[in-house]
Design a protein around this motif. Structure first.
Motif, mmCIF file in Angstrom:
data_model
loop_
_atom_site.group_PDB
_atom_site.id
_atom_site.type_symbol
_atom_site.label_atom_id
_atom_site.label_comp_id
_atom_site.label_asym_id
_atom_site.label_seq_id
_atom_site.Cartn_x
_atom_site.Cartn_y
_atom_site.Cartn_z
ATOM 1 N N ILE A 172 39.867 49.250 48.621
ATOM 2 C CA ILE A 172 38.388 48.769 48.362
ATOM 3 C C ILE A 172 39.165 47.026 47.313
ATOM 4 O O ILE A 172 39.032 46.363 47.557
ATOM 5 C CB ILE A 172 37.266 49.475 47.501
ATOM 6 N N ILE A 173 40.009 48.114 46.093
ATOM 7 C CA ILE A 173 40.127 46.426 45.330
ATOM 8 C C ILE A 173 41.669 46.069 46.082
ATOM 9 O O ILE A 173 41.382 44.761 45.739
ATOM 10 C CB ILE A 173 41.112 47.367 44.771
ATOM 11 N N SER A 176 38.761 43.482 47.898
ATOM 12 C CA SER A 176 38.117 42.800 47.655
ATOM 13 C C SER A 176 39.914 41.225 46.954
ATOM 14 O O SER A 176 38.896 39.977 46.217
ATOM 15 C CB SER A 176 37.973 43.204 46.498
ATOM 16 N N VAL A 177 40.525 41.774 46.528
ATOM 17 C CA VAL A 177 41.476 40.834 45.563
ATOM 18 C C VAL A 177 42.090 39.588 46.639
ATOM 19 O O VAL A 177 42.187 38.672 46.142
ATOM 20 C CB VAL A 177 42.990 41.518 45.756
ATOM 21 N N TRP A 179 40.009 39.321 49.618
ATOM 22 C CA TRP A 179 38.551 37.883 49.294
ATOM 23 C C TRP A 179 38.552 36.846 48.044
ATOM 24 O O TRP A 179 38.851 35.728 47.713
ATOM 25 C CB TRP A 179 37.122 38.762 49.242
ATOM 26 N N TRP A 180 38.950 37.167 46.906
ATOM 27 C CA TRP A 180 38.979 36.695 45.594
ATOM 28 C C TRP A 180 39.999 35.806 45.881
ATOM 29 O O TRP A 180 39.361 34.917 46.174
ATOM 30 C CB TRP A 180 39.456 37.974 44.813
ATOM 31 N N VAL B 176 37.905 46.316 39.202
ATOM 32 C CA VAL B 176 38.415 45.246 39.434
ATOM 33 C C VAL B 176 37.081 44.635 41.147
ATOM 34 O O VAL B 176 36.584 43.476 40.833
ATOM 35 C CB VAL B 176 39.874 45.136 40.158
ATOM 36 N N PRO B 177 36.785 45.303 41.885
ATOM 37 C CA PRO B 177 35.924 45.112 42.910
ATOM 38 C C PRO B 177 34.916 44.723 42.848
ATOM 39 O O PRO B 177 33.991 43.805 43.190
ATOM 40 C CB PRO B 177 36.141 46.192 43.785
ATOM 41 N N ILE B 180 34.681 41.343 41.118
ATOM 42 C CA ILE B 180 35.067 40.578 42.132
ATOM 43 C C ILE B 180 33.674 39.767 43.143
ATOM 44 O O ILE B 180 33.207 39.117 43.185
ATOM 45 C CB ILE B 180 36.571 40.380 43.300
ATOM 46 N N PHE B 181 32.949 40.816 43.235
ATOM 47 C CA PHE B 181 31.892 40.759 44.213
ATOM 48 C C PHE B 181 30.670 40.076 43.019
ATOM 49 O O PHE B 181 30.350 39.211 43.670
ATOM 50 C CB PHE B 181 31.321 41.976 44.420
ATOM 51 N N TRP B 198 27.911 38.608 49.416
ATOM 52 C CA TRP B 198 28.803 39.408 47.937
ATOM 53 C C TRP B 198 27.333 40.524 46.931
ATOM 54 O O TRP B 198 27.463 41.367 47.138
ATOM 55 C CB TRP B 198 28.876 38.286 46.478
#
Lengths: 243, 227
Positions: A172-173, A176-177, A179-180, B176-177, B180-181, B198
């Motif tokens: 997940i991390i 998400s990173v 996408w970030w 972190v996720p 970010i979202f 999101w």
């Protein structure tokens, strides 16, 4: 097949196993490291765009690959210690975390040194770099937690739970990173894709990756043996073994 | 005579909420902390409204994350100290569920209250009004995730004397996720885009966390009780 699991749980058996494995691994790993370094740093051709500065790849990529795999190895050891209550899995977890953290640190530092000539900056908030930094934090968390408990068995179980939670979170991390990163800045910097690498550079790189895996196993075994010596320094079997 | 599971969990929820409401300072404190830290940003960055508006999603989310970490250190603390946790672990009802009741009550009083007052702080930072509903909903969903992560870390550190810093050390990489979202949703809304995807991701994290975290929390609490 199960007999090996039972044997793994026995410190005397593991001590003898570690002694034999270290005796075998040490020369092989040293040889692979020396050959791989000479091959990569001296014999492999320079990159047509980056010149000689790309040669740090032969340290950077193996360290990063093994650091990432190390977390999964640690989580597997944690699962073994939680489910089967294998004593040596506890010792393995404690031994693994600092080695994994050190490899992550090497990957971050070499990446930063490589970044200066190629990107013009020591640090770029790229998705992969950021993920590695978070992996480093995850390793530090496990190390700090294992230090915090006085009771060693409780420390091992707590670290096992934490590393399993981390394992669920790592994908997940990473996503998400990713996408970030695509949200913040368009891909201004691109690595040369790994499939695009020429065999004259790929073979020494693969050798170095194998050498780093060996180095990882060797350091973990050495640390585990040291811990066994420390824990069982007063027991009869160890004194008989050493003398 | 042990009550049925449903009654048992309702008693637990009542006990947690009553105990928390009798000490309103513990609910208001984190909100004041939030307000004070938000005040520091204009002082540090300069009072330019355009700069503050551009940075406001990130500022508010980071501060919310910090204040959520600060309060999650209290989770399980009093139950551990007075022995209630041991009784809950011994009871035939699953520890995972009674722990989740506490996490849920904790989130209701910390995360939800923070989400409800967040438009005030967003106004202080000159955030566009159309982003405020998204800020509230992203904080409501996101603080549930943060409470779950904090609860996992708290269950592992509750028996330790100096658990505070360690708790942040263990939680921050896992948050972190969520960060970010959450910031992405608010930023998209502030720019006039559709933030639904999101928010859906945040909802997925919260749902997944509600399913998986209870097992980790229960395991962590049992380890802490043995240590």
């Amino acid at each position: 097949m199960w007999s090996i699991v039972h044997k793994m749980g026995s410190p005397p058996w593991f001590y003898r196993f570690a002694n034999r494995a270290i005796a075998w691994l040490l020369p092989i790993v040293l040889l692979a490291l020396v050959v791989g370094s000479i091959w990569g740093l001296l014999i492999a051709p320079p990159d047509y765009r980056q010149g000689n500065s790309y040669r740090i790849i032969f340290i950077h990529v193996p360290a990063a690959v093994v650091a990432l795999a190390g977390y999964y190895v640690m989580a597997t050891a944690g699962l073994m210690s939680l489910v089967w209550k294998i004593k040596m899995a506890d010792t393995a977890m404690r031994a693994l975390a600092p080695v994994g953290a050190a490899l992550t640190f090497i990957a971050l530092v070499t990446g930063s040194i490589w970044g200066k000539p190629t990107w013009g900056a020591w640090w770029v908030w790229d998705a992969r770099i950021t993920s590695m930094l978070i992996l480093f934090f995850l390793y530090l968390g496990v190390m700090a937690l294992s230090e915090a408990f006085d009771n060693k068995a409780a420390a091992a179980k707590a670290c096992a739970v934490l590393s399993l939670v981390g394992t669920v979170n790592i994908p997940i991390i990473y996503k998400s990173v990713d996408w970030w990163y695509s949200l913040h800045q368009p891909a201004s910097i691109k690595f040369t894709g790994e499939s695009a690498i020429d065999t004259s550079m790929l073979y020494p790189l693969l050798l170095m990756i194998l050498a780093f895996y060996g180095l990882f196993a060797l350091s973990v075994l050495l640390r585990m043996r040291t811990e066994l010596l420390l824990t069982y320094r007063q027991s009869a079997w160890l004194n008989a073994e050493v003398s | 005579m042990l009550p049925e599971l449903g009654t048992f969990l309702r008693f637990q929820a009542q006990r947690h909420l009553q105990a928390a409401l009798r000490r309103p300072g513990d609910i208001v404190g984190p909100l004041i902390f939030f307000l004070m830290v938000v005040t520091l940003f204009p002082l540090g960055l300069g009072p330019d409204p355009a700069v503050l508006a551009a940075l406001s999603p990130g500022i508010l989310w980071v501060v919310a994350l910090l204040s959520s970490l600060v309060v999650s250190g209290r989770l399980f603390q009093s139950d551990y100290e007075d022995g209630t946790l041991e009784q809950l672990a011994l009871s035939p009802h699953p520890l995972a569920l009674s722990a989740m009741v506490e996490v849920f009550c904790h989130w209701l009083l910390s995360g939800m209250s923070l989400a409800l007052v967040s438009p005030v702080f967003a106004g202080l930072l000159n955030m566009p009004t159309q982003a405020m509903p998204v800020l509230m909903s992203s904080l409501a969903l996101g603080t549930l995730c943060l409470s779950l992560i904090g609860a996992v870390a708290a269950s592992l550190t509750v028996a330790l004397r100096r658990g505070g810093v360690l708790l942040s050390l263990l939680s921050i990489p896992l948050t972190v996720p969520v960060l970010i979202f959450g910031t992405a949703a608010v930023r998209e809304a502030a720019l006039g885009y559709d933030p639904t995807s999101w928010l859906a991701l945040l909802g997925a994290l919260a749902a997944g966390g509600c399913v998986l975290a209870p097992f980790a929390i229960a395991a962590g609490l049992r380890i802490s009780l043995e240590a």
